[in-house]
Each structure stands twice: as structure tokens, then as C-alpha cells.
Design a protein around this motif. Structure first.
Motif, PDB file in Angstrom:
ATOM      1  N   LEU A  42       0.802  -1.094  -0.004  1.00 36.82           N
ATOM      2  CA  LEU A  42       0.063   0.096   0.217  1.00 36.82           C
ATOM      3  C   LEU A  42       0.930   1.240  -0.001  1.00 36.82           C
ATOM      4  O   LEU A  42       0.453   2.344  -0.601  1.00 36.82           O
ATOM      5  CB  LEU A  42      -0.742  -0.219   1.139  1.00 36.82           C
ATOM      6  CG  LEU A  42      -1.955   1.166   1.523  1.00 36.82           C
ATOM      7  CD1 LEU A  42      -3.046   0.755   0.310  1.00 36.82           C
ATOM      8  CD2 LEU A  42      -2.504   1.030   2.700  1.00 36.82           C
ATOM      9  N   LEU A  43       1.720   1.284   0.835  1.00 35.86           N
ATOM     10  CA  LEU A  43       2.748   2.326   0.823  1.00 35.86           C
ATOM     11  C   LEU A  43       3.372   2.588  -0.361  1.00 35.86           C
ATOM     12  O   LEU A  43       3.886   3.670  -0.829  1.00 35.86           O
ATOM     13  CB  LEU A  43       3.904   2.133   2.263  1.00 35.86           C
ATOM     14  CG  LEU A  43       3.277   2.289   3.493  1.00 35.86           C
ATOM     15  CD1 LEU A  43       3.932   2.051   4.753  1.00 35.86           C
ATOM     16  CD2 LEU A  43       2.829   3.831   3.804  1.00 35.86           C
ATOM     17  N   ARG A  44       3.904   1.345  -0.819  1.00 33.11           N
ATOM     18  CA  ARG A  44       4.824   1.412  -2.052  1.00 33.11           C
ATOM     19  C   ARG A  44       3.923   2.084  -3.213  1.00 33.11           C
ATOM     20  O   ARG A  44       4.356   2.875  -4.116  1.00 33.11           O
ATOM     21  CB  ARG A  44       5.326  -0.041  -2.671  1.00 33.11           C
ATOM     22  CG  ARG A  44       6.289   0.214  -3.793  1.00 33.11           C
ATOM     23  CD  ARG A  44       6.212  -1.361  -4.293  1.00 33.11           C
ATOM     24  NE  ARG A  44       6.716  -2.396  -3.171  1.00 33.11           N
ATOM     25  CZ  ARG A  44       7.801  -2.630  -3.141  1.00 33.11           C
ATOM     26  NH1 ARG A  44       9.123  -2.059  -3.442  1.00 33.11           N
ATOM     27  NH2 ARG A  44       8.168  -3.674  -2.176  1.00 33.11           N
ATOM     28  N   ASP A  45       2.657   1.496  -3.249  1.00 32.78           N
ATOM     29  CA  ASP A  45       1.594   2.251  -4.319  1.00 32.78           C
ATOM     30  C   ASP A  45       1.502   3.598  -4.240  1.00 32.78           C
ATOM     31  O   ASP A  45       1.387   4.377  -5.030  1.00 32.78           O
ATOM     32  CB  ASP A  45       0.254   1.485  -4.376  1.00 32.78           C
ATOM     33  CG  ASP A  45       0.349   0.258  -4.922  1.00 32.78           C
ATOM     34  OD1 ASP A  45      -0.515  -0.708  -4.543  1.00 32.78           O
ATOM     35  OD2 ASP A  45       1.112  -0.157  -5.390  1.00 32.78           O
ATOM     36  N   ARG A  46       1.088   4.120  -2.858  1.00 31.43           N
ATOM     37  CA  ARG A  46       1.130   5.770  -2.553  1.00 31.43           C
ATOM     38  C   ARG A  46       2.387   6.512  -2.990  1.00 31.43           C
ATOM     39  O   ARG A  46       2.371   7.482  -3.584  1.00 31.43           O
ATOM     40  CB  ARG A  46       0.787   5.825  -1.141  1.00 31.43           C
ATOM     41  CG  ARG A  46      -0.651   5.544  -0.989  1.00 31.43           C
ATOM     42  CD  ARG A  46      -0.880   5.701   0.554  1.00 31.43           C
ATOM     43  NE  ARG A  46      -0.543   7.127   1.376  1.00 31.43           N
ATOM     44  CZ  ARG A  46      -0.565   7.211   2.294  1.00 31.43           C
ATOM     45  NH1 ARG A  46      -0.622   6.418   3.365  1.00 31.43           N
ATOM     46  NH2 ARG A  46      -0.328   8.610   2.767  1.00 31.43           N
ATOM     47  N   PHE A  47       3.599   5.817  -2.673  1.00 27.51           N
ATOM     48  CA  PHE A  47       4.942   6.493  -2.934  1.00 27.51           C
ATOM     49  C   PHE A  47       5.057   6.398  -4.423  1.00 27.51           C
ATOM     50  O   PHE A  47       5.436   7.410  -4.986  1.00 27.51           O
ATOM     51  CB  PHE A  47       5.981   5.538  -2.425  1.00 27.51           C
ATOM     52  CG  PHE A  47       7.506   5.917  -2.492  1.00 27.51           C
ATOM     53  CD1 PHE A  47       8.048   5.934  -3.709  1.00 27.51           C
ATOM     54  CD2 PHE A  47       7.781   6.940  -1.400  1.00 27.51           C
ATOM     55  CE1 PHE A  47       9.422   6.274  -3.594  1.00 27.51           C
ATOM     56  CE2 PHE A  47       9.073   7.495  -1.616  1.00 27.51           C
ATOM     57  CZ  PHE A  47       9.778   7.211  -2.683  1.00 27.51           C
ATOM     58  N   ARG A  48       4.766   5.292  -5.132  1.00 30.65           N
ATOM     59  CA  ARG A  48       4.765   5.502  -6.740  1.00 30.65           C
ATOM     60  C   ARG A  48       3.859   6.435  -7.397  1.00 30.65           C
ATOM     61  O   ARG A  48       4.508   7.287  -8.184  1.00 30.65           O
ATOM     62  CB  ARG A  48       4.256   4.166  -7.162  1.00 30.65           C
ATOM     63  CG  ARG A  48       4.729   3.655  -8.619  1.00 30.65           C
ATOM     64  CD  ARG A  48       4.425   2.557  -8.995  1.00 30.65           C
ATOM     65  NE  ARG A  48       5.251   1.592  -8.708  1.00 30.65           N
ATOM     66  CZ  ARG A  48       5.077   0.330  -9.065  1.00 30.65           C
ATOM     67  NH1 ARG A  48       4.092  -0.447  -9.529  1.00 30.65           N
ATOM     68  NH2 ARG A  48       6.085  -0.572  -8.372  1.00 30.65           N
ATOM     69  N   LEU A  49       2.812   6.684  -6.825  1.00 31.25           N
ATOM     70  CA  LEU A  49       1.968   7.930  -7.031  1.00 31.25           C
ATOM     71  C   LEU A  49       2.578   9.587  -7.228  1.00 31.25           C
ATOM     72  O   LEU A  49       2.664  10.082  -8.110  1.00 31.25           O
ATOM     73  CB  LEU A  49       0.545   7.808  -6.537  1.00 31.25           C
ATOM     74  CG  LEU A  49      -0.478   6.694  -6.985  1.00 31.25           C
ATOM     75  CD1 LEU A  49      -1.661   6.657  -6.089  1.00 31.25           C
ATOM     76  CD2 LEU A  49      -0.827   6.946  -8.533  1.00 31.25           C
ATOM     77  N   SER A  50       3.151   9.431  -6.029  1.00 32.38           N
ATOM     78  CA  SER A  50       3.888  10.700  -5.856  1.00 32.38           C
ATOM     79  C   SER A  50       5.065  10.852  -6.739  1.00 32.38           C
ATOM     80  O   SER A  50       5.443  11.761  -7.356  1.00 32.38           O
ATOM     81  CB  SER A  50       4.435  10.776  -4.412  1.00 32.38           C
ATOM     82  OG  SER A  50       3.253  10.652  -3.417  1.00 32.38           O
ATOM     83  N   THR A  51       5.876   9.738  -6.929  1.00 31.15           N
ATOM     84  CA  THR A  51       7.024   9.721  -7.764  1.00 31.15           C
ATOM     85  C   THR A  51       6.541   9.828  -9.077  1.00 31.15           C
ATOM     86  O   THR A  51       7.297  10.858 -10.077  1.00 31.15           O
ATOM     87  CB  THR A  51       7.905   8.343  -7.654  1.00 31.15           C
ATOM     88  OG1 THR A  51       7.916   8.229  -6.339  1.00 31.15           O
ATOM     89  CG2 THR A  51       9.028   8.567  -8.349  1.00 31.15           C
ATOM     90  N   ILE A  52       5.240   9.444  -9.819  1.00 38.59           N
ATOM     91  CA  ILE A  52       4.985   9.644 -11.168  1.00 38.59           C
ATOM     92  C   ILE A  52       4.846  11.312 -11.413  1.00 38.59           C
ATOM     93  O   ILE A  52       5.222  11.633 -12.287  1.00 38.59           O
ATOM     94  CB  ILE A  52       3.828   8.825 -11.157  1.00 38.59           C
ATOM     95  CG1 ILE A  52       3.950   7.407 -11.495  1.00 38.59           C
ATOM     96  CG2 ILE A  52       3.120   9.452 -12.658  1.00 38.59           C
ATOM     97  CD1 ILE A  52       2.988   6.317 -11.428  1.00 38.59           C
ATOM     98  N   SER A  53       4.034  11.858 -10.103  1.00 43.19           N
ATOM     99  CA  SER A  53       4.044  13.243 -10.495  1.00 43.19           C
ATOM    100  C   SER A  53       5.247  14.104 -10.668  1.00 43.19           C
ATOM    101  O   SER A  53       5.260  15.156 -11.210  1.00 43.19           O
ATOM    102  CB  SER A  53       3.009  13.718  -9.236  1.00 43.19           C
ATOM    103  OG  SER A  53       1.973  13.067  -8.991  1.00 43.19           O
ATOM    104  N   ILE A  54       6.216  13.748  -9.671  1.00 39.40           N
ATOM    105  CA  ILE A  54       7.452  14.328  -9.713  1.00 39.40           C
ATOM    106  C   ILE A  54       8.103  14.163 -10.948  1.00 39.40           C
ATOM    107  O   ILE A  54       8.779  15.206 -11.561  1.00 39.40           O
ATOM    108  CB  ILE A  54       8.312  14.101  -8.337  1.00 39.40           C
ATOM    109  CG1 ILE A  54       7.459  14.431  -7.074  1.00 39.40           C
ATOM    110  CG2 ILE A  54       9.836  14.572  -8.456  1.00 39.40           C
ATOM    111  CD1 ILE A  54       8.203  13.823  -5.893  1.00 39.40           C
ATOM    112  N   VAL A  55       8.387  12.979 -11.376  1.00 40.26           N
ATOM    113  CA  VAL A  55       9.006  12.613 -12.533  1.00 40.26           C
ATOM    114  C   VAL A  55       8.436  13.265 -13.813  1.00 40.26           C
ATOM    115  O   VAL A  55       8.944  13.866 -14.710  1.00 40.26           O
ATOM    116  CB  VAL A  55       9.010  11.111 -12.746  1.00 40.26           C
ATOM    117  CG1 VAL A  55       9.597  10.592 -14.311  1.00 40.26           C
ATOM    118  CG2 VAL A  55      10.097  10.333 -11.615  1.00 40.26           C
ATOM    119  N   GLU A  56       7.185  13.120 -14.052  1.00 33.57           N
ATOM    120  CA  GLU A  56       6.452  13.798 -15.042  1.00 33.57           C
ATOM    121  C   GLU A  56       6.657  15.214 -15.216  1.00 33.57           C
ATOM    122  O   GLU A  56       6.741  15.861 -16.196  1.00 33.57           O
ATOM    123  CB  GLU A  56       4.970  13.399 -15.249  1.00 33.57           C
ATOM    124  CG  GLU A  56       4.758  11.942 -15.461  1.00 33.57           C
ATOM    125  CD  GLU A  56       3.423  11.464 -15.667  1.00 33.57           C
ATOM    126  OE1 GLU A  56       2.243  12.385 -15.301  1.00 33.57           O
ATOM    127  OE2 GLU A  56       3.134  10.419 -16.040  1.00 33.57           O
TER     128      GLU A  56
END
Lengths: 108, 105
Positions: free
Chosen positions: A19-33
Motif C-alpha cells: 500500500l505504501l509502495r503504491d502511494r509512493f509510486r503515485l507521488s513519484t510519477i507526479s514528480i517525474v512527469e
């Protein structure tokens, strides 16, 4: 019985991690994009997922390493501290507490 | 321009840290439980076994460190892609910058 309990705990732990990894992934996607857009570049999806997983593992690894370094540093300092020095610090802390509760009576 | 979407949430990072700390504490308990002599120390170990915590500033700093890590990964890979004359970052570009990135951080 204990094995079943530890198996259950392990499953819950894995679920929490996912769950934490998924939430973290969403944040990373925003930053990377956002960053790729700033550089006027495109970035493929697997690369974004890869950077996210890397950052997630980095978070856990760095934290573990830092926490154990700080703990051993703290234990080393305590071991080096002379017992009389410890008693002096305790006594001065008690004095500070006592002085704040003293009531000053002005001379009349 | 930085906005809320381009930062990590301190609560999320704190949750990840707590997960790691609880796992580490469990491992430490198991190791101490395996050696009965360690348990005899008693009161002296109670402070050592206090759960790890992080204050608000430490969390903000951690969020910023992670944000910089991610941005550096993207920027360095983008530089390689640009040098190759392409405008899409691929796996090969990331592979080339990873060793130095991990050493730098």
C-alpha cells in the motif's frame, strides 16, 4: 499456532508495504512527469516505475542504515560518558526544575 | 515552479519510516531473545529499545532529499538521452547514470 500468527503478521506487513509502495509510486510519477516536462522530454512508463521502486528501496535502506548508525553512535557516547558526569547532569537537571518552582517573595 | 504535487507527503514518508523501524525493532528483539544473557541487562536496555521517531523538520528534510534523488535520476538520464539526439528517456539512459547516482547519494 505461533507459526500461523507469524505468517499472518507477515502477510499484514507485506500488505502494508504494498500500500505504501503504491502511494509512493503515485507521488513519484507526479514528480517525474513534472520534471520531464520541464526538460521537454518524454519518459517511458517502465522507467517511471523503475525510478519509483529505486527511490522506495533507497528510503528504506537509507533509513535503516542511518537509524543503526545513530543508535550505535549514541551507545558509544553513553559508554564513554564518565558515571560521575552522568550524576552531575542529573543533579543539575533536578536543580533547574526546582528553581523554576521557587516562589520569589519580595522584601516589604 | 514547485507545487504540492511535486513533493512527497511527509505523512507518507513517516509511514514508510515507521514500517522500517518496526521491522528493525522486531529483528533486534528476536536477536536479543536468542541470547538470554542480553536479557539480564534489564533496565539498561529499556532506553535502547525505545521506538525510533522523527520530528517534523527531519521528515521535511527527508522528503526533500527523496525529491532531489528522483529529480537527479530524471535529469541525468535526460542529459544522456539529449546527447544521443532523442527526446524520450529509455532504460538504457537510466542504466548509464545509475552507478554514479547511487554513489553520489
Amino acid at each position: 499456532m505461533e507459526e500461523a500468527r507469524s505468517e499472518l503478521e507477515r502477510e499484514e506487513d507485506e500488505e502494508a508495504t504494498e500500500l505504501l509502495r503504491d502511494r509512493f509510486r503515485l507521488s513519484t510519477i507526479s514528480i517525474v512527469e513534472a520534471q520531464a516536462k520541464k526538460s521537454d522530454m518524454e519518459i517511458s512508463e517502465p522507467i517511471v516505475a523503475c525510478i519509483s521502486d529505486l527511490a522506495f528501496k533507497y528510503t528504506a535502506h537509507r533509513n535503516k542504515h542511518l537509524a543503526s548508525s545513530l543508535r550505535s553512535f549514541c551507545n558509544d557516547l553513553k559508554a564513554k560518558e564518565i558515571p560521575s558526569e552522568r550524576k552531575r547532569k542529573k543533579a543539575s537537571r533536578k536543580e533547574d526544575k526546582a528553581s523554576t518552582s521557587v516562589v520569589h517573595i519580595p522584601d516589604l | 515552479m514547485d507545487n504540492a504535487n511535486t513533493r512527497f507527503d511527509p505523512d507518507l514518508i513517516h509511514a514508510i519510516f515507521k514500517l522500517v523501524w518496526s521491522r528493525t525493532a522486531l529483528e533486534r528483539e528476536k536477536n536479543e531473545g536468542a541470547d538470554p544473557l542480553e536479557c539480564e541487562v534489564g533496565a539498561a536496555t529499556s532506553k535502547k529499545n525505545r521506538p525510533t521517531s522523527a520530528n517534523a523538520n527531519a521528515l521535511k528534510l527527508s522528503c526533500e532529499l527523496l525529491r532531489v534523488f528522483v529529480i537527479e535520476a530524471v535529469e541525468r538520464a535526460a542529459t544522456i538521452a539529449e546527447a544521443e539526439g532523442v527526446n524520450k528517456i529509455e532504460a538504457t539512459h537510466l542504466e548509464r547514470i545509475l552507478p554514479q547516482l547511487l554513489l553520489d547519494f
